[in-house]
Write a protein that holds these residues in place. Structure first.
Motif, PDB file in Angstrom:
ATOM      1  N   ASP B 196       0.855  -1.195   0.000  1.00  0.00           N
ATOM      2  CA  ASP B 196       0.000   0.000   0.000  1.00  0.00           C
ATOM      3  C   ASP B 196       0.903   1.262   0.000  1.00  0.00           C
ATOM      4  OD1 ASP B 196      -2.306   1.616   0.056  1.00  0.00           O
ATOM      5  OD2 ASP B 196      -3.350   0.247   1.393  1.00  0.00           O
ATOM      6  N   VAL B 197       0.314   2.419   0.115  1.00  0.00           N
ATOM      7  CA  VAL B 197       1.066   3.673  -0.076  1.00  0.00           C
ATOM      8  C   VAL B 197       1.910   4.065   1.143  1.00  0.00           C
ATOM      9  CG1 VAL B 197      -0.605   4.571  -1.714  1.00  0.00           C
ATOM     10  CG2 VAL B 197      -0.907   5.042   0.729  1.00  0.00           C
ATOM     11  N   PHE B 198       2.912   4.887   0.900  1.00  0.00           N
ATOM     12  CA  PHE B 198       3.741   5.412   1.984  1.00  0.00           C
ATOM     13  C   PHE B 198       3.140   6.698   2.563  1.00  0.00           C
ATOM     14  CE2 PHE B 198       7.251   2.899   0.126  1.00  0.00           C
ATOM     15  CZ  PHE B 198       7.787   2.379   1.296  1.00  0.00           C
ATOM     16  N   TYR B 199       3.281   6.860   3.865  1.00  0.00           N
ATOM     17  CA  TYR B 199       2.948   8.121   4.519  1.00  0.00           C
ATOM     18  C   TYR B 199       4.229   8.891   4.839  1.00  0.00           C
ATOM     19  CZ  TYR B 199      -1.873   6.616   5.076  1.00  0.00           C
ATOM     20  OH  TYR B 199      -3.161   6.214   4.843  1.00  0.00           O
ATOM     21  N   ASP B 200       4.069  10.149   5.197  1.00  0.00           N
ATOM     22  CA  ASP B 200       5.230  10.996   5.481  1.00  0.00           C
ATOM     23  C   ASP B 200       6.080  10.502   6.655  1.00  0.00           C
ATOM     24  OD1 ASP B 200       4.708  12.644   3.408  1.00  0.00           O
ATOM     25  OD2 ASP B 200       3.719  14.202   4.590  1.00  0.00           O
ATOM     26  N   ASN B 201       5.462   9.783   7.587  1.00  0.00           N
ATOM     27  CA  ASN B 201       6.239   9.294   8.738  1.00  0.00           C
ATOM     28  C   ASN B 201       7.089   8.065   8.404  1.00  0.00           C
ATOM     29  OD1 ASN B 201       4.323   7.303   8.599  1.00  0.00           O
ATOM     30  ND2 ASN B 201       3.445   7.659  10.630  1.00  0.00           N
ATOM     31  N   GLY B 202       7.073   7.652   7.122  1.00  0.00           N
ATOM     32  CA  GLY B 202       7.922   6.534   6.708  1.00  0.00           C
ATOM     33  C   GLY B 202       7.225   5.190   6.757  1.00  0.00           C
ATOM     34  N   TYR B 203       6.043   5.147   7.353  1.00  0.00           N
ATOM     35  CA  TYR B 203       5.278   3.894   7.400  1.00  0.00           C
ATOM     36  C   TYR B 203       4.415   3.779   6.159  1.00  0.00           C
ATOM     37  CZ  TYR B 203       6.710   3.125  12.178  1.00  0.00           C
ATOM     38  OH  TYR B 203       7.479   2.882  13.293  1.00  0.00           O
ATOM     39  N   THR B 204       4.079   2.504   5.812  1.00  0.00           N
ATOM     40  CA  THR B 204       3.095   2.296   4.751  1.00  0.00           C
ATOM     41  C   THR B 204       1.702   2.259   5.377  1.00  0.00           C
ATOM     42  OG1 THR B 204       3.217  -0.109   4.984  1.00  0.00           O
ATOM     43  CG2 THR B 204       4.696   0.917   3.369  1.00  0.00           C
ATOM     44  N   LYS B 205       0.704   2.426   4.521  1.00  0.00           N
ATOM     45  CA  LYS B 205      -0.682   2.345   4.978  1.00  0.00           C
ATOM     46  C   LYS B 205      -0.965   0.963   5.578  1.00  0.00           C
ATOM     47  CE  LYS B 205      -5.391   3.298   3.437  1.00  0.00           C
ATOM     48  NZ  LYS B 205      -6.260   3.622   2.288  1.00  0.00           N
ATOM     49  N   GLU B 206      -0.406  -0.083   4.966  1.00  0.00           N
ATOM     50  CA  GLU B 206      -0.589  -1.442   5.489  1.00  0.00           C
ATOM     51  C   GLU B 206      -0.063  -1.553   6.921  1.00  0.00           C
ATOM     52  OE1 GLU B 206      -2.157  -3.783   3.819  1.00  0.00           O
ATOM     53  OE2 GLU B 206      -1.554  -5.716   4.638  1.00  0.00           O
TER      54      GLU B 206
END
Lengths: 332, 332
Positions: B196-206
């Motif tokens: 799934d997509v990346f967020y700004d905090n470096g984590y993925t949505k998954e």
């Protein structure tokens, strides 16, 4: 003025890679000798334009004069022959797990603890593949912040089990009912949380190597390592999901800066451009790649990393030959 | 007295599995209707000896009378059509992530929090595949010991990305240069730490789904979840390496006893006999399998587990249909 080098286990997955890497790097080698068991004797291997015949491994051969003997023929062979070679005055770089935890035997990752090789002669142990790449990434961070806890889960390539395992996966790719012999279960389209033997405490030997070898290399047995080691259907390159708890709160940008400037590390961390290491991409290189660096959402002292390296090169053959290079430098 | 059930996204990987599971289980279904986008309209699907034609998904169709509508056609379809169906008095079990974190929408794993369905009508969210199997294993342990921290690394099958991803891996197994379209990199003989997509905090949505869905299902947002989610070349079955830190020190034998008696869990933990779950072995079953249970070497409050389940069944379709079964039971 060149070196006499011997490779024991010259026809195996790591042994062949050692020869390849000896060819690539700058060591001056006058004579390369190759040893294996009876079934490989007489085979020839190309080395810098020359055909070298594989000789039978014998006690007498190990007593001859070598500058370095690279061993990668399993723990049993190392247990028997490495002391004979060392006794005769030869330096052995041993890729098996046989001597790694023996007191007085250096266990070395050249980027991390080369100093233990200064003035040393005898058996040197090459660490376990999954440990090497992890400590290359961890050492500079441990130095800066102090690591309290490591929780690591690995994604290990079949080449870590030798040539037979590569062939087993290749055969299962062709025919998924091809029987498993190397592994307890089919590895194609599967993953197996079992590497090396189980101990009574529920851990595998591979998992405990990651604990105790890390302590020895980082010279700190207070680091609380928790490992789960898993085989996946990849040919070359081990990956590791690493959770680190430090003694103080780090800055992500500083971690990146430290890793960018650390020997043997390549920072590969730009999620916006799908930039993170994967084993296929880093296979056939000698560095340890780090990406997916991010802060834990709850613990200000904790971060996660994703660490990938070629297990046959940095995880085995390259590291062994870097050990020779370090020892040669100390002699100058 | 049977049910009228609709499946939206009937031709996808999860939709097809939902139809298969509706066929297997004991719900009395008078009428099954199948919906999809234009390109699948007119296809027929066998259901209990009958050929059912796929209809076009329309707003009007969603306003007709259904006992249950199972949605698995992506977040966009759920966003648009699920409220229309619910407004018309229908109960929707939605497999997308669209409504999972919406307040007032139940997010349900039937073994864990069925009570939130009592007297409920409207949209019910089916959790993320990797979260479902994890909380099935965690819930009984959280109840007994209280979970403080979870560090999880996943080994996820390509079927979680839908039918196209299964075909992409199959094609790459035949020809390893077959281009990647579903994934950012080749998945054959590789592993990709990006779902799934990346967020700004470096984590993925998954990864964040595993944090926040776990909080909602276990009704405890103090659990400190740290997730790394990784795609591996496996067709069916997600595996998870889970490190758990409890609020008190557990006994391993008690953990095994608890899991052995927990609904939906199969304990598969006897290393001496190579007994631990792998995805190939548990594919096509509805349970969550737990093995490799062991104490941390340093922290008396921490243990590691290995958790495997079929991501299309327990991780999606089975869980959705179990939700219907729970709601039907509450109506009796």
């Amino acid at each position: 003025m060149g070196l006499t080098v011997g490779v024991v286990g010259a026809t195996g997955a790591v042994g062949s890679k050692m020869i390849e890497i000896l060819e690539e790097r700058k060591l001056t080698i006058d004579k390369l000798r190759l040893f294996a068991s009876q079934k490989s004797v007489g085979n020839t291997v190309d080395f810098r334009g020359e055909k070298i015949e594989v000789e039978l491994l014998t006690e007498d051969a190990m007593k001859e004069k070598f500058d370095y003997l690279l061993f990668s023929a399993g723990g049993g062979v190392s247990e028997k022959y490495a002391p004979i070679a060392a006794e005769a005055g030869n330096t052995v770089v041993d890729n098996s797990s046989q001597w790694r935890m023996t007191e007085g035997i250096p266990l070395v990752v050249p980027e991390v603890n080369p100093h233990v090789l200064k003035g040393y002669q005898g058996i040197v142990a090459n660490p376990n593949c999954s440990t090497i790449q992890m400590v290359v990434a961890l050492a500079p961070l441990h130095k800066r912040y102090g690591i309290k806890r490591v929780v690591v889960s690995t994604y290990q390539a079949v080449s870590g089990s030798g040539h037979k395992a590569i062939v087993e996966l290749q055969n299962q790719v062709q025919d998924e009912n091809y029987p498993n012999k190397v592994y307890t279960k089919q590895i194609f389209a599967n993953c197996i949380p079992h590497i090396d033997v189980f101990y009574d405490n529920g851990y595998t030997k591979e998992e405990l190597k990651m604990v105790y070898e890390t302590h020895k290399i980082l010279e700190d047995d207070k680091i609380q390592v928790n490992a789960t080691t898993v085989r996946i259907p990849v040919y070359y390159g081990h990956s590791e999901s690493v959770y680190l708890e430090f003694n103080e709160a780090p800055e992500i940008n500083e971690i990146k800066e430290i890793l960018r400037n650390s020997p043997g590390v390549v920072l590969m961390d730009n999620p916006a451009e799908n930039c993170y290491p994967t084993p296929r991409e880093v296979a056939n290189t000698d560095e340890t790649y780090v990406g997916r660096i991010r802060k834990d959402l709850y613990n200000p002292n904790a971060v996660s990393l994703w660490v990938v390296a070629d297990n046959l090169r940095k995880g085995a053959a390259t590291n062994a030959i870097q050990i020779i290079e370090v020892m040669e430098n100390y002699k100058r």
